[in-house]
Design a protein around this motif. Structure first.
Motif, PDB file in Angstrom:
ATOM      1  N   PHE A  28       4.015 -46.052 -12.513  1.00  0.00           N
ATOM      2  CA  PHE A  28       4.641 -45.527 -13.712  1.00  0.00           C
ATOM      3  C   PHE A  28       3.678 -44.744 -14.586  1.00  0.00           C
ATOM      4  CE2 PHE A  28       8.292 -48.126 -12.786  1.00  0.00           C
ATOM      5  CZ  PHE A  28       9.306 -47.318 -13.244  1.00  0.00           C
ATOM      6  N   VAL A  29       2.393 -44.853 -14.339  1.00  0.00           N
ATOM      7  CA  VAL A  29       1.412 -44.032 -15.040  1.00  0.00           C
ATOM      8  C   VAL A  29       1.105 -42.782 -14.233  1.00  0.00           C
ATOM      9  CG1 VAL A  29      -0.917 -43.964 -16.011  1.00  0.00           C
ATOM     10  CG2 VAL A  29       0.421 -46.062 -16.156  1.00  0.00           C
ATOM     11  N   VAL A  30       0.959 -42.946 -12.922  1.00  0.00           N
ATOM     12  CA  VAL A  30       0.567 -41.834 -12.052  1.00  0.00           C
ATOM     13  C   VAL A  30       1.639 -40.752 -11.982  1.00  0.00           C
ATOM     14  CG1 VAL A  30       0.033 -41.181  -9.678  1.00  0.00           C
ATOM     15  CG2 VAL A  30      -0.961 -43.237 -10.636  1.00  0.00           C
ATOM     16  N   VAL A  31       2.885 -41.156 -11.802  1.00  0.00           N
ATOM     17  CA  VAL A  31       3.944 -40.162 -11.567  1.00  0.00           C
ATOM     18  C   VAL A  31       4.055 -39.140 -12.702  1.00  0.00           C
ATOM     19  CG1 VAL A  31       6.438 -39.835 -11.277  1.00  0.00           C
ATOM     20  CG2 VAL A  31       5.247 -41.616  -9.975  1.00  0.00           C
ATOM     21  N   PRO A  32       4.167 -39.549 -13.976  1.00  0.00           N
ATOM     22  CA  PRO A  32       4.255 -38.534 -15.032  1.00  0.00           C
ATOM     23  C   PRO A  32       3.002 -37.663 -15.126  1.00  0.00           C
ATOM     24  CG  PRO A  32       4.941 -40.686 -15.847  1.00  0.00           C
ATOM     25  CD  PRO A  32       4.300 -40.921 -14.518  1.00  0.00           C
ATOM     26  N   VAL A  33       1.824 -38.258 -14.910  1.00  0.00           N
ATOM     27  CA  VAL A  33       0.582 -37.493 -15.017  1.00  0.00           C
ATOM     28  C   VAL A  33       0.521 -36.409 -13.946  1.00  0.00           C
ATOM     29  CG1 VAL A  33      -1.929 -37.616 -14.806  1.00  0.00           C
ATOM     30  CG2 VAL A  33      -0.704 -39.381 -16.076  1.00  0.00           C
ATOM     31  N   ILE A  34       0.740 -36.787 -12.711  1.00  0.00           N
ATOM     32  CA  ILE A  34       0.654 -35.818 -11.620  1.00  0.00           C
ATOM     33  C   ILE A  34       1.787 -34.799 -11.716  1.00  0.00           C
ATOM     34  CG2 ILE A  34       0.635 -35.501  -9.115  1.00  0.00           C
ATOM     35  CD1 ILE A  34      -0.564 -38.247  -8.843  1.00  0.00           C
ATOM     36  N   TYR A  35       2.953 -35.256 -12.134  1.00  0.00           N
ATOM     37  CA  TYR A  35       4.068 -34.315 -12.305  1.00  0.00           C
ATOM     38  C   TYR A  35       3.709 -33.241 -13.332  1.00  0.00           C
ATOM     39  CZ  TYR A  35       8.708 -32.467 -13.345  1.00  0.00           C
ATOM     40  OH  TYR A  35       9.779 -31.634 -13.537  1.00  0.00           O
ATOM     41  N   GLY A  36       3.077 -33.657 -14.428  1.00  0.00           N
ATOM     42  CA  GLY A  36       2.682 -32.684 -15.445  1.00  0.00           C
ATOM     43  C   GLY A  36       1.624 -31.721 -14.945  1.00  0.00           C
ATOM     44  N   ILE A  37       0.685 -32.226 -14.142  1.00  0.00           N
ATOM     45  CA  ILE A  37      -0.377 -31.373 -13.602  1.00  0.00           C
ATOM     46  C   ILE A  37       0.173 -30.404 -12.555  1.00  0.00           C
ATOM     47  CG2 ILE A  37      -2.478 -31.400 -12.182  1.00  0.00           C
ATOM     48  CD1 ILE A  37      -3.218 -34.010 -13.560  1.00  0.00           C
ATOM     49  N   ALA A  38       1.129 -30.874 -11.763  1.00  0.00           N
ATOM     50  CA  ALA A  38       1.662 -30.071 -10.651  1.00  0.00           C
ATOM     51  C   ALA A  38       2.939 -29.341 -11.017  1.00  0.00           C
ATOM     52  CB  ALA A  38       1.911 -30.986  -9.448  1.00  0.00           C
ATOM     53  N   ILE A  39       3.229 -29.223 -12.311  1.00  0.00           N
ATOM     54  CA  ILE A  39       4.520 -28.711 -12.761  1.00  0.00           C
ATOM     55  C   ILE A  39       4.849 -27.334 -12.196  1.00  0.00           C
ATOM     56  CG2 ILE A  39       3.617 -27.651 -14.859  1.00  0.00           C
ATOM     57  CD1 ILE A  39       6.916 -29.616 -14.549  1.00  0.00           C
ATOM     58  N   ARG A  41       4.243 -26.277  -9.221  1.00  0.00           N
ATOM     59  CA  ARG A  41       4.582 -26.352  -7.796  1.00  0.00           C
ATOM     60  C   ARG A  41       6.065 -26.631  -7.632  1.00  0.00           C
ATOM     61  NH1 ARG A  41       0.375 -29.269  -3.818  1.00  0.00           N
ATOM     62  NH2 ARG A  41       2.309 -29.158  -2.628  1.00  0.00           N
ATOM     63  N   PRO A  42       6.688 -26.042  -6.606  1.00  0.00           N
ATOM     64  CA  PRO A  42       8.116 -26.303  -6.380  1.00  0.00           C
ATOM     65  C   PRO A  42       8.398 -27.735  -5.933  1.00  0.00           C
ATOM     66  CG  PRO A  42       7.189 -25.015  -4.572  1.00  0.00           C
ATOM     67  CD  PRO A  42       6.144 -25.061  -5.641  1.00  0.00           C
ATOM     68  N   ASP A  43       7.358 -28.429  -5.441  1.00  0.00           N
ATOM     69  CA  ASP A  43       7.532 -29.803  -4.971  1.00  0.00           C
ATOM     70  C   ASP A  43       6.743 -30.785  -5.835  1.00  0.00           C
ATOM     71  OD1 ASP A  43       5.048 -28.948  -4.245  1.00  0.00           O
ATOM     72  OD2 ASP A  43       5.165 -29.572  -2.150  1.00  0.00           O
ATOM     73  N   ALA A  44       6.639 -30.494  -7.138  1.00  0.00           N
ATOM     74  CA  ALA A  44       5.799 -31.289  -8.046  1.00  0.00           C
ATOM     75  C   ALA A  44       6.183 -32.767  -8.049  1.00  0.00           C
ATOM     76  CB  ALA A  44       5.888 -30.718  -9.459  1.00  0.00           C
ATOM     77  N   MET A  45       7.462 -33.062  -8.098  1.00  0.00           N
ATOM     78  CA  MET A  45       7.878 -34.465  -8.166  1.00  0.00           C
ATOM     79  C   MET A  45       7.592 -35.182  -6.852  1.00  0.00           C
ATOM     80  SD  MET A  45       8.982 -36.405 -10.548  1.00  0.00           S
ATOM     81  CE  MET A  45       9.437 -38.132 -10.661  1.00  0.00           C
ATOM     82  N   HIS A  46       7.758 -34.487  -5.740  1.00  0.00           N
ATOM     83  CA  HIS A  46       7.438 -35.083  -4.444  1.00  0.00           C
ATOM     84  C   HIS A  46       5.947 -35.407  -4.350  1.00  0.00           C
ATOM     85  CE1 HIS A  46      11.378 -33.429  -3.266  1.00  0.00           C
ATOM     86  NE2 HIS A  46      11.361 -34.346  -2.318  1.00  0.00           N
ATOM     87  N   VAL A  47       5.111 -34.490  -4.810  1.00  0.00           N
ATOM     88  CA  VAL A  47       3.660 -34.702  -4.795  1.00  0.00           C
ATOM     89  C   VAL A  47       3.294 -35.882  -5.693  1.00  0.00           C
ATOM     90  CG1 VAL A  47       1.426 -33.705  -5.450  1.00  0.00           C
ATOM     91  CG2 VAL A  47       3.119 -32.311  -4.240  1.00  0.00           C
ATOM     92  N   ALA A  48       3.938 -35.964  -6.857  1.00  0.00           N
ATOM     93  CA  ALA A  48       3.657 -37.051  -7.796  1.00  0.00           C
ATOM     94  C   ALA A  48       4.011 -38.407  -7.198  1.00  0.00           C
ATOM     95  CB  ALA A  48       4.430 -36.825  -9.094  1.00  0.00           C
ATOM     96  N   VAL A  49       5.193 -38.499  -6.606  1.00  0.00           N
ATOM     97  CA  VAL A  49       5.644 -39.757  -6.018  1.00  0.00           C
ATOM     98  C   VAL A  49       4.767 -40.148  -4.823  1.00  0.00           C
ATOM     99  CG1 VAL A  49       7.539 -40.867  -4.763  1.00  0.00           C
ATOM    100  CG2 VAL A  49       8.017 -39.531  -6.817  1.00  0.00           C
ATOM    101  N   ALA A  50       4.464 -39.170  -3.969  1.00  0.00           N
ATOM    102  CA  ALA A  50       3.673 -39.445  -2.767  1.00  0.00           C
ATOM    103  C   ALA A  50       2.251 -39.875  -3.116  1.00  0.00           C
ATOM    104  CB  ALA A  50       3.643 -38.203  -1.876  1.00  0.00           C
TER     105      ALA A  50
END
Length: 259
Positions: A28-39, A41-50
């Motif tokens: 729950f900490v990693v997903v929002p952080v990586i999503y914001g960094i990878a925003i 990218r077309p697959d930002a949420m996938h990268v965040a979750v993975a």
């Protein structure tokens, strides 16, 4: 993916602390952080979750090993629940790999919101009362399968389902959080294996959807934080511990809505 190493190190420390205090393993900490960094990218949420699941494998495993001698982890609450959780973790991860970015993000937000409301509105989470009760067979089986699928789909580990579950069995927050880590391991391992599969959007520095540089940077900061925090967790008052859990979920929700 371009990322800010200093920002990742700061959040890596936070991930380590929340892994021990709340059993998050990072999700729950990693997903929002990586999503914001990878925003971008077309697959930002996938990268965040993975990437979240990959980080969780290491963090949850270390936290589990660190807690073995503390007496907080009780086998009767771990097994066979962990086995049932593993059953549908692959299903959840495979579904996420083929789901749209908007769907994963929307479900992530909704799930955090529901968890916050449930924790505050229903009795038994914020205040500890009564003697510890065992988990029933139906909770072990049906609940375990649901936890595995949902947590793997959202990349959050099992803590946001297992901590409230164990808490309502009248377990102290320290014990509920400690047992959330071993219960998150099967989700993290299965999810990582699925997300590591080659994709048509894979780029340099990634393993499937997993961003290796981001994951490595987060782990470099989170592992020492786990080692330090595990010595302090028993000294946190139970109600403050429970309130802190909900407060962090609120911060996570607001950060996802703001990005």
């Amino acid at each position: 993916m371009t990322h800010a190493p200093l920002l990742l190190l700061v959040f890596g420390v936070l991930i380590g602390i929340t892994t021990v205090l709340f059993g998050f393993g990072g999700g729950f900490v990693v997903v929002p952080v990586i999503y914001g960094i990878a925003i971008d990218r077309p697959d930002a949420m996938h990268v965040a979750v993975a990437t979240s699941t990959a980080v969780m494998v290491v963090n949850a495993s270390l936290a589990t090993l660190s807690s073995r001698s503390s007496g907080l982890i009780r086998r009767e609450y771990i097994w066979p629940l962990a086995g049932f959780i593993a059953v549908d973790a692959a299903v959840g991860a495979l579904a996420a790999a083929h789901a749209s970015e908007s769907l994963i993000r929307a479900l992530f937000v909704v799930y955090v919101m529901v968890t916050i409301v449930d924790s505050v509105a229903r009795r038994g989470f914020l205040d500890l009362s009564g003697e510890p009760r065992p988990l029933g067979r139906r909770v072990m089986s049906v609940g375990g399968v649901g936890i595995g699928a949902t947590a793997a789909f959202l990349g959050v580990g099992g803590s946001v389902m297992t901590v409230p579950l164990l808490r309502r069995r009248h377990l102290p927050m320290a014990a509920a959080a400690a047992m959330a880590n071993p219960l998150s391991i099967p989700i993290a391992v299965v999810g990582t294996l699925v997300y590591a599969l080659p994709t048509d959007r894979a780029s340099s520095g990634t393993l499937g959807y997993i961003d290796l540089a981001v994951g490595g940077t987060l782990l470099a900061a989170s592992l020492p934080a786990i080692a330090v925090t595990r010595r302090l967790v028993r000294h946190v008052p139970d109600r403050l511990h429970a309130v802190g859990y909900v407060a962090l979920l609120v911060v996570t929700l607001l950060s996802m809505l703001a990005v």
